[in-house]
Design a protein around this motif. Sequence first.
Motif, PDB file in Angstrom:
ATOM      1  N   SER A  72       1.008  -1.060   0.035  1.00  0.00           N
ATOM      2  CA  SER A  72       0.013  -0.006   0.079  1.00  0.00           C
ATOM      3  C   SER A  72       0.791   1.253   0.056  1.00  0.00           C
ATOM      4  O   SER A  72       0.610   2.221  -1.051  1.00  0.00           O
ATOM      5  CB  SER A  72      -0.946   0.038   1.267  1.00  0.00           C
ATOM      6  OG  SER A  72      -1.902  -1.061   1.098  1.00  0.00           O
ATOM      7  N   LYS A 193      -6.280   0.726  -7.630  1.00  0.00           N
ATOM      8  CA  LYS A 193      -6.503  -0.377  -8.493  1.00  0.00           C
ATOM      9  C   LYS A 193      -5.946  -1.652  -8.027  1.00  0.00           C
ATOM     10  O   LYS A 193      -5.191  -1.633  -6.949  1.00  0.00           O
ATOM     11  CB  LYS A 193      -5.300  -0.084  -9.668  1.00  0.00           C
ATOM     12  CG  LYS A 193      -5.709   1.217 -10.503  1.00  0.00           C
ATOM     13  CD  LYS A 193      -7.142   1.350 -10.971  1.00  0.00           C
ATOM     14  CE  LYS A 193      -7.429   2.625 -11.865  1.00  0.00           C
ATOM     15  NZ  LYS A 193      -7.229   3.732 -11.155  1.00  0.00           N
ATOM     16  N   PRO A 194      -6.375  -2.897  -8.755  1.00  0.00           N
ATOM     17  CA  PRO A 194      -5.957  -4.142  -8.173  1.00  0.00           C
ATOM     18  C   PRO A 194      -4.356  -4.351  -8.304  1.00  0.00           C
ATOM     19  O   PRO A 194      -3.881  -3.715  -9.285  1.00  0.00           O
ATOM     20  CB  PRO A 194      -6.602  -5.258  -8.987  1.00  0.00           C
ATOM     21  CG  PRO A 194      -7.843  -4.351  -9.543  1.00  0.00           C
ATOM     22  CD  PRO A 194      -7.200  -2.984  -9.585  1.00  0.00           C
ATOM     23  N   PRO A 196      -1.510  -7.604  -6.868  1.00  0.00           N
ATOM     24  CA  PRO A 196      -1.102  -8.785  -5.910  1.00  0.00           C
ATOM     25  C   PRO A 196       0.054  -8.222  -4.866  1.00  0.00           C
ATOM     26  O   PRO A 196       0.697  -7.214  -4.997  1.00  0.00           O
ATOM     27  CB  PRO A 196      -0.319  -9.541  -6.824  1.00  0.00           C
ATOM     28  CG  PRO A 196      -0.667  -9.168  -8.314  1.00  0.00           C
ATOM     29  CD  PRO A 196      -0.883  -7.580  -8.293  1.00  0.00           C
ATOM     30  N   ARG A 197      -0.029  -8.612  -3.823  1.00  0.00           N
ATOM     31  CA  ARG A 197       0.763  -8.300  -2.681  1.00  0.00           C
ATOM     32  C   ARG A 197       2.304  -8.396  -3.026  1.00  0.00           C
ATOM     33  O   ARG A 197       2.621  -9.388  -3.862  1.00  0.00           O
ATOM     34  CB  ARG A 197       0.504  -9.165  -1.429  1.00  0.00           C
ATOM     35  CG  ARG A 197      -0.598  -8.912  -0.621  1.00  0.00           C
ATOM     36  CD  ARG A 197      -0.633  -9.980   0.695  1.00  0.00           C
ATOM     37  NE  ARG A 197       0.339  -9.442   1.648  1.00  0.00           N
ATOM     38  CZ  ARG A 197       0.055  -9.204   2.833  1.00  0.00           C
ATOM     39  NH1 ARG A 197      -1.052  -9.166   3.330  1.00  0.00           N
ATOM     40  NH2 ARG A 197       1.286  -8.715   3.491  1.00  0.00           N
ATOM     41  N   HIS A 609      -5.753   0.365  -1.703  1.00  0.00           N
ATOM     42  CA  HIS A 609      -5.539  -0.897  -2.231  1.00  0.00           C
ATOM     43  C   HIS A 609      -6.784  -1.818  -1.679  1.00  0.00           C
ATOM     44  O   HIS A 609      -6.787  -2.248  -0.878  1.00  0.00           O
ATOM     45  CB  HIS A 609      -4.328  -1.705  -1.287  1.00  0.00           C
ATOM     46  CG  HIS A 609      -3.893  -2.901  -2.036  1.00  0.00           C
ATOM     47  ND1 HIS A 609      -2.938  -3.688  -1.564  1.00  0.00           N
ATOM     48  CD2 HIS A 609      -4.158  -3.482  -3.236  1.00  0.00           C
ATOM     49  CE1 HIS A 609      -2.925  -4.833  -2.395  1.00  0.00           C
ATOM     50  NE2 HIS A 609      -3.477  -4.676  -3.610  1.00  0.00           N
ATOM     51  N   ASP A 611      -8.528  -4.481  -2.669  1.00  0.00           N
ATOM     52  CA  ASP A 611      -8.121  -5.992  -2.117  1.00  0.00           C
ATOM     53  C   ASP A 611      -7.560  -5.962  -0.741  1.00  0.00           C
ATOM     54  O   ASP A 611      -8.393  -6.826  -0.124  1.00  0.00           O
ATOM     55  CB  ASP A 611      -7.236  -6.755  -3.256  1.00  0.00           C
ATOM     56  CG  ASP A 611      -7.668  -6.784  -4.389  1.00  0.00           C
ATOM     57  OD1 ASP A 611      -8.890  -6.523  -4.913  1.00  0.00           O
ATOM     58  OD2 ASP A 611      -7.085  -7.045  -5.403  1.00  0.00           O
ATOM     59  N   GLN A 612      -6.698  -5.288  -0.386  1.00  0.00           N
ATOM     60  CA  GLN A 612      -6.256  -5.413   0.944  1.00  0.00           C
ATOM     61  C   GLN A 612      -7.375  -4.735   2.069  1.00  0.00           C
ATOM     62  O   GLN A 612      -7.268  -5.077   3.108  1.00  0.00           O
ATOM     63  CB  GLN A 612      -4.702  -4.785   1.166  1.00  0.00           C
ATOM     64  CG  GLN A 612      -4.203  -5.122   2.273  1.00  0.00           C
ATOM     65  CD  GLN A 612      -4.087  -6.403   2.634  1.00  0.00           C
ATOM     66  OE1 GLN A 612      -3.992  -7.222   1.529  1.00  0.00           O
ATOM     67  NE2 GLN A 612      -3.644  -6.872   3.918  1.00  0.00           N
TER      68      GLN A 612
END
Length: 710
Positions: A72, A193-194, A196-197, A609, A611-612
């Motif tokens: 993030s 926006k999406p 991945p970690r 973020h 998703d997070q």
Amino acid sequence: MRSHPDVGRRQFLKVSLLAGGGLMLGVEFARPRESAAAISTFKPNAWISVHPDGRVSLVCPRNEMGQDVHTSLTMLLAEELAVDPQQVAVGEAPPDPVYINKLMGSQITGGSTSIRDAWEPLRKAGATARTMLVAAAAARWKVPAAECRADGGRVLHGDKSLAYGALAAEAARLPVPTQVTLKSAGGFKVIGKPLPRLDGADKARGRTIFGIDVRQPGMVYAALATCPVLGGRVVSFDATSAQKRAGVRKVVDIGEGVAVVADHYWIARSALGDVAIRWDEGPGAALDNAAIYAALEQAKDRPGALVKHAGDAAAVLARTKPIEARYTSQMLAHVTLEPPNCVALVSARGVDVWASTQFPQGAQAIAAQRAAVEPGQVRIYPQFIGGGFGRRLDVDFIGQAVAIAKAIPGTPVQLIWTREDDVTHDFYRPPSLHLLSAALEGGRIGAFAYKMISPSITNRMFPGAVKDGIDGFMTEGLVNFRYDIPHLELRTVIQEVGVAVGYWRSVSNALNAFAIESFVDELAHAAGRDPVAFRLAMLQGQPRQRAVLERAVAQAGFAAQSSGGRAFGVASMECYDSHLALVAELSGSGDRAKLEKLTYAVDCGIAVHPDQVVAQIEGGAVTGLINTLRSKVTISKGRVEQSNFDTFSIPRMPEVPPIEVTLTPGEATPGGIGEAGVPLVAPAIANALFALTGKRVRTLPLGDAGVTFV
């Protein structure tokens, strides 16, 4: 409504634990000290480095403990620097005033502040670097900087293109601009926006190094026995048998306990059982739960500190027959997956510490104290944290590791606590007592009085930060009280109970939300009103809070009356500058209930973020279930009666229902989210339980009232 001027968390924690170093103010960009001729890496500030080979590095000012600040915060930087966040290398920040968390007053990861604190500074850091790189390219091409643009780690002008690495040395020689322009939300390419970690692949492959994974050349291991009574100390010990074991290096008395140091951890742990220790149990030996809650009860008539008020609630309540209730919440352990551990090396060059910590400055201070050196002689290497939840704000285990290592100079020592050590010697969530009274007028709340009584965490950790009887962490859930009630009086009373308490995920938001949102439900029932309509009527001036409440009940299919053995409960609050509502759905009958679903609606402003954000709310919901169902810490004769997951019971997988999280898009400055999913779980489930069974439970955990969750 008027709030006390000094109750906000943002004025809090202005001193460092044990350091006595005074107030650290301001964050200045750090310029490299090398001569201009020697500069090849571009370091425009304390966070960013652009290397000649094009690599970009971020010094992350907050510690990673699963909340994904590495991703993030990198997104904030990458948005303005115009680079792919997946190409940014991230490292943990050492203790340094430049990395101070302005919302916490020290270099602390906690309080759901990471994004809120970094929102402008990290974006400005990225914009500053981008502006200088563009200026360097424009100077080389002899074109106006306004005609150039940055994208994908390059500066572009027409058909010309230069990578950031090729411009690093030239950019480093330019003056740092004092003003930069930040993007508007409509121009974001990374934020929101999406993604991945960034640490996901390494974690999935087992490559991530947590504190407990640290290895140093020549390292030995320590196991520590501490007094079974809270606060007890060593009087004497006999280590004759333990010292005869092969592999045992030394047996060390550090005051609060005796440690065995050995070549392997299991040798140290096994040999510890051979050490005969005589303890001074101290005054804690008389402590039990009855005494703890009696102390809270005795404080109920004290006026305490006025946190928030409007009108004259006392006068209105005095001339009516108020509705009254009392609620209590239990003590809880943190039970982080990774138990406390630390590697320490004390040598002629000072002290080196490798630890999972939320508070690097506190770690530095306690290490200096236990080693009897200056803080500047202590080097802290923060590691990934296998669960913090506030436990890693405390640094007791770090001080213990240093004290043990001091007895074996020149040798790195790893101290590892067992789960039993962890549960029986935690800094527990404070026990609390809540007294509420209200008067109904015209089917709504006309007057509302509330008093929360509990120990102060801040008195222990940050003495001097509690002023005029107000602990800003006790006022959480009160200063952010958003219902429009004409006569309001919210108070807190600090009452110590003989137990060292600590910050537990969402701190007093969870304590106060359980009492307040459950009591509001009681009042709705007394008024004969739908609990949702009852709340909405008091949120006319709170459009964001109204919106999430309406969204949650719509998503959940909320019904005020139970039907077919199913019922719903609702709870709503602002928390860490985010707005949330939760609907819990239960099924069952009698004293048996099954949690069918939790439905959240969340407005956290700009979701950096998304998703997070969802993952954090889901994780917070599970933490909320720990608070709600069965978990508790009890004390008898100064000893904690729970010791592991068989006695400190946490929710099992079948008990965790589907969790639906709906994000409400917004352009407000981001709110905190890491702890925000926790507080509403208990009141929403308690309210659903009432709707299902007609039984109003006013104490946590709910299982103590004879409710079995299946």
